[in-house]
Motif scaffolding. Structure first.
Motif, PDB file in Angstrom:
ATOM      1  N   ARG A 276       0.786  -1.351   0.108  1.00 15.41           N
ATOM      2  CA  ARG A 276       0.006   0.028  -0.001  1.00 15.41           C
ATOM      3  C   ARG A 276       0.931   1.248   0.129  1.00 15.41           C
ATOM      4  N   VAL A 277       0.649   2.211  -1.010  1.00 15.07           N
ATOM      5  CA  VAL A 277       1.335   3.627  -0.952  1.00 15.07           C
ATOM      6  C   VAL A 277       0.443   4.507  -0.476  1.00 15.07           C
ATOM      7  N   SER A 278       1.287   5.987  -0.411  1.00 13.83           N
ATOM      8  CA  SER A 278       0.608   6.765  -0.283  1.00 13.83           C
ATOM      9  C   SER A 278       0.382   7.720  -1.368  1.00 13.83           C
ATOM     10  N   PHE A 279      -0.270   8.976  -1.405  1.00  7.50           N
ATOM     11  CA  PHE A 279      -0.715   9.448  -2.806  1.00  7.50           C
ATOM     12  C   PHE A 279       0.831   9.988  -3.234  1.00  7.50           C
ATOM     13  N   THR A 280       1.425  10.446  -2.470  1.00 11.07           N
ATOM     14  CA  THR A 280       2.578  11.006  -2.972  1.00 11.07           C
ATOM     15  C   THR A 280       3.741   9.757  -3.649  1.00 11.07           C
ATOM     16  N   GLU A 281       3.749   8.724  -2.895  1.00  8.92           N
ATOM     17  CA  GLU A 281       4.491   7.465  -3.237  1.00  8.92           C
ATOM     18  C   GLU A 281       3.922   7.183  -4.795  1.00  8.92           C
ATOM     19  N   ALA A 282       2.579   7.093  -5.009  1.00  7.32           N
ATOM     20  CA  ALA A 282       1.812   6.825  -6.094  1.00  7.32           C
ATOM     21  C   ALA A 282       2.412   7.893  -7.227  1.00  7.32           C
ATOM     22  N   ALA A 283       2.259   9.119  -6.849  1.00  7.58           N
ATOM     23  CA  ALA A 283       2.527  10.102  -7.674  1.00  7.58           C
ATOM     24  C   ALA A 283       4.016  10.064  -8.132  1.00  7.58           C
ATOM     25  N   LEU A 284       4.923   9.825  -7.524  1.00  2.77           N
ATOM     26  CA  LEU A 284       6.183   9.722  -7.671  1.00  2.77           C
ATOM     27  C   LEU A 284       6.561   8.637  -8.644  1.00  2.77           C
ATOM     28  N   ALA A 285       5.794   7.392  -8.207  1.00  3.38           N
ATOM     29  CA  ALA A 285       5.948   6.199  -9.138  1.00  3.38           C
ATOM     30  C   ALA A 285       5.229   6.270 -10.626  1.00  3.38           C
ATOM     31  N   ALA A 286       4.490   7.091 -10.590  1.00  2.07           N
ATOM     32  CA  ALA A 286       3.769   7.366 -11.848  1.00  2.07           C
ATOM     33  C   ALA A 286       4.706   8.459 -12.719  1.00  2.07           C
ATOM     34  N   LEU A 287       5.239   9.340 -12.180  1.00  3.76           N
ATOM     35  CA  LEU A 287       5.956  10.367 -12.889  1.00  3.76           C
ATOM     36  C   LEU A 287       7.430   9.713 -13.210  1.00  3.76           C
ATOM     37  N   ALA A 288       7.793   8.887 -12.449  1.00  2.27           N
ATOM     38  CA  ALA A 288       9.122   8.098 -12.761  1.00  2.27           C
ATOM     39  C   ALA A 288       9.070   6.982 -13.951  1.00  2.27           C
ATOM     40  N   ALA A 289       7.455   6.626 -14.086  1.00  2.75           N
ATOM     41  CA  ALA A 289       7.399   5.673 -14.990  1.00  2.75           C
ATOM     42  C   ALA A 289       7.481   6.560 -16.564  1.00  2.75           C
ATOM     43  N   GLY A 290       6.980   7.852 -16.261  1.00  2.21           N
ATOM     44  CA  GLY A 290       7.052   8.393 -17.646  1.00  2.21           C
ATOM     45  C   GLY A 290       5.771   9.141 -17.536  1.00  2.21           C
ATOM     46  N   ALA A 291       4.702   9.391 -16.566  1.00  2.96           N
ATOM     47  CA  ALA A 291       3.874  10.323 -16.574  1.00  2.96           C
ATOM     48  C   ALA A 291       4.226  11.949 -16.480  1.00  2.96           C
ATOM     49  N   ASP A 292       3.481  12.836 -17.357  1.00  5.27           N
ATOM     50  CA  ASP A 292       3.735  13.911 -17.167  1.00  5.27           C
ATOM     51  C   ASP A 292       3.092  14.822 -16.159  1.00  5.27           C
ATOM     52  N   MET A 293       1.712  14.299 -15.866  1.00  3.62           N
ATOM     53  CA  MET A 293       0.877  14.771 -14.652  1.00  3.62           C
ATOM     54  C   MET A 293       0.192  13.785 -14.236  1.00  3.62           C
ATOM     55  N   VAL A 294      -0.207  14.105 -12.974  1.00  2.00           N
ATOM     56  CA  VAL A 294      -0.911  12.971 -11.930  1.00  2.00           C
ATOM     57  C   VAL A 294      -2.078  13.880 -11.199  1.00  2.00           C
ATOM     58  N   LEU A 295      -3.157  12.814 -11.512  1.00  2.00           N
ATOM     59  CA  LEU A 295      -4.511  13.455 -11.002  1.00  2.00           C
ATOM     60  C   LEU A 295      -4.631  12.893  -9.650  1.00  2.00           C
ATOM     61  N   LEU A 296      -5.008  14.049  -8.725  1.00  2.00           N
ATOM     62  CA  LEU A 296      -5.424  13.785  -7.440  1.00  2.00           C
ATOM     63  C   LEU A 296      -6.794  14.286  -6.926  1.00  2.00           C
ATOM     64  N   CYS A 297      -7.866  13.377  -7.168  1.00  2.00           N
ATOM     65  CA  CYS A 297      -9.140  13.677  -7.075  1.00  2.00           C
ATOM     66  C   CYS A 297     -10.026  13.550  -5.930  1.00  2.00           C
ATOM     67  N   ASN A 298     -10.818  14.450  -5.816  1.00  2.00           N
ATOM     68  CA  ASN A 298     -11.837  14.268  -4.703  1.00  2.00           C
ATOM     69  C   ASN A 298     -11.230  14.250  -3.279  1.00  2.00           C
ATOM     70  N   GLN A 299      -9.952  15.175  -3.113  1.00  2.00           N
ATOM     71  CA  GLN A 299      -9.599  15.135  -1.907  1.00  2.00           C
ATOM     72  C   GLN A 299      -9.596  16.496  -1.185  1.00  2.00           C
ATOM     73  N   SER A 300     -10.101  17.553  -1.902  1.00  2.00           N
ATOM     74  CA  SER A 300     -10.289  18.960  -1.369  1.00  2.00           C
ATOM     75  C   SER A 300     -11.363  18.811  -0.253  1.00  2.00           C
ATOM     76  N   ILE A 301     -12.329  17.579  -0.470  1.00  2.00           N
ATOM     77  CA  ILE A 301     -13.521  17.463   0.567  1.00  2.00           C
ATOM     78  C   ILE A 301     -13.114  16.569   1.733  1.00  2.00           C
ATOM     79  N   VAL A 302     -11.853  16.108   1.707  1.00  2.00           N
ATOM     80  CA  VAL A 302     -11.527  15.136   2.685  1.00  2.00           C
ATOM     81  C   VAL A 302     -10.490  16.131   3.719  1.00  2.00           C
ATOM     82  N   GLU A 303     -11.052  16.160   5.042  1.00  2.00           N
ATOM     83  CA  GLU A 303     -10.260  16.820   5.963  1.00  2.00           C
ATOM     84  C   GLU A 303      -9.817  18.105   5.459  1.00  2.00           C
ATOM     85  N   ASP A 304     -10.886  18.999   4.726  1.00  2.00           N
ATOM     86  CA  ASP A 304     -10.301  20.362   4.607  1.00  2.00           C
ATOM     87  C   ASP A 304      -9.240  20.169   3.338  1.00  2.00           C
ATOM     88  N   GLY A 305      -9.077  19.281   2.693  1.00  2.00           N
ATOM     89  CA  GLY A 305      -8.019  19.271   1.956  1.00  2.00           C
ATOM     90  C   GLY A 305      -6.610  18.713   2.174  1.00  2.00           C
TER      91      GLY A 305
END
Length: 363
Positions: A276-305
């Protein structure tokens, strides 16, 4: 000038809060994805988009707005677009008496171009820059999460209808984003809730589900990979796999546009290599694999963002510590998705000949 702004985040409500503005001003944030909770009416949506651009004009405003059951804005004049399967059904409809063979296919392509134009022009009139469309998944008949979002079962038909739809988007001044590479339609599991596994060989996937990405490689401006594991190719989901994103998508299929991760809050994005990974670990893994942008959705309504703030802080720390390198090429691909030229205002659009003709062409 922003060196690389890979984070696409959401905002909480109908207008920007102070916290939203602070997050959007951060140089690692490159855009916003909108949802139904961000919609009240056209005037409100237009004002929200203006607020976002007032924070930073280069922010990319995106939305999932495909037609059918995936359409965020449906009232106050927005056209109820048909599901993409309706275009495929139009292609397969027998010709009428006296019509030449292929007439139904041509009629379907014309309808797809019309759908792309209506979709893009209505969104752009309200200030939205990009819809994550078209869906290039094949309808194998067993996926509830894809289903009638797919243009059809035949990769050739899907490719030609998608090409036509992308032409309509281009006529409206909007880019495109094909999804979900290399194909989500074969597996039954919903990647929002679990990790789908597609056990087919690379040869089988390239021959069918991934084929549209090769055929459209010169037309696609962006691609979103699937949170699906293809174990005969890589043990990681495609969105975290350099084999899929670089070796296959970029080098083998020739794609040169932007790569978005799918939503990193989905269950299938929270496990990599069985851990299990954190959002940041997932983002870094996606960027390292070749993604240019990473989506983090529906989190502004979780614990005030708080999850968004933590991701921004952690990514900033990763840059400072040298754990992740900013990419000027990725930033150029993000900026290339921003529309060029002013859109038609809504009232002007409603009476334009192209728009009215496009409406008449919808199935």
């Amino acid at each position: 000038m922003t060196v690389h702004a890979p984070l696409i985040i959401d905002v909480a409500g109908l207008s920007l809060t102070r916290a939203d503005c602070q997050r959007l001003a951060h140089p690692l944030v490159g855009g916003v994805i909108l949802f139904g909770r961000n919609w009240q009416n056209r005037d409100q949506l237009t004002t929200l988009c203006r607020q976002i651009k007032s924070v930073r004009p280069d922010l990319l405003i995106a939305v999932d707005h495909e037609g059918g059951r995936v359409q965020r804005f449906r009232t106050d004049g927005f056209t109820h677009l048909p599901p993409m399967a309706a275009l495929g059904a139009l292609w397969m409809r027998p010709e009428k008496a006296g019509e030449m063979t292929g007439t139904s296919a041509l009629r379907a392509c014309a309808a797809a171009t019309a759908a792309g134009y209506v979709l893009g022009a209505e969104l752009r009139a309200c200030g939205v820059d990009l819809s994550f469309s078209p869906v290039l998944d094949l309808d194998h008949g067993g996926s509830s999460v894809i289903g009638d979002r797919a243009l059809g079962r035949d990769a050739r038909v899907v490719t030609l209808l998608a090409q036509a739809l992308m032409l309509g988007l281009k006529q409206s001044g909007m880019g495109n984003c094909g999804k979900h590479f290399p194909g989500h339609g074969f597996v039954k599991a919903d990647s929002h809730l679990e990790i789908p596994v597609d056990s087919r060989s690379l040869k089988a996937i390239l021959a069918e589900d991934a084929a549209p990405y090769g055929w459209l490689s010169s037309s696609l401006e962006a691609v979103m990979p699937a949170h699906v594991i293809y174990p005969k190719v890589d043990r990681r989901p495609a969105g975290f796999s350099a084999r899929w994103l670089q070796d296959i998508l970029r080098h083998r299929l020739g794609f040169t546009g932007a790569i978005f991760s799918d939503d990193l809050s989905m269950e299938a994005a929270r496990f990599i290599d069985g851990q299990r990974v954190s959002f940041t670990e997932a983002a870094l893994a996606a960027l390292a694999a070749g993604a240019d942008m990473v989506l983090l959705c529906n989190q502004s309504i979780v614990e005030d963002g708080t999850p968004i703030d933590a991701a921004i802080d952690d990514l900033s720390r990763a840059v400072l510590q040298g754990d992740w390198a900013l990419s000027a090429a990725s930033e150029a691909r993000r900026q290339a998705l921003l529309p060029v030229g002013a859109p038609l205002a809504w009232d002007e659009l409603m009476v334009s000949e192209r728009y009215m003709h496009a409406l008449s062409m919808l199935p």
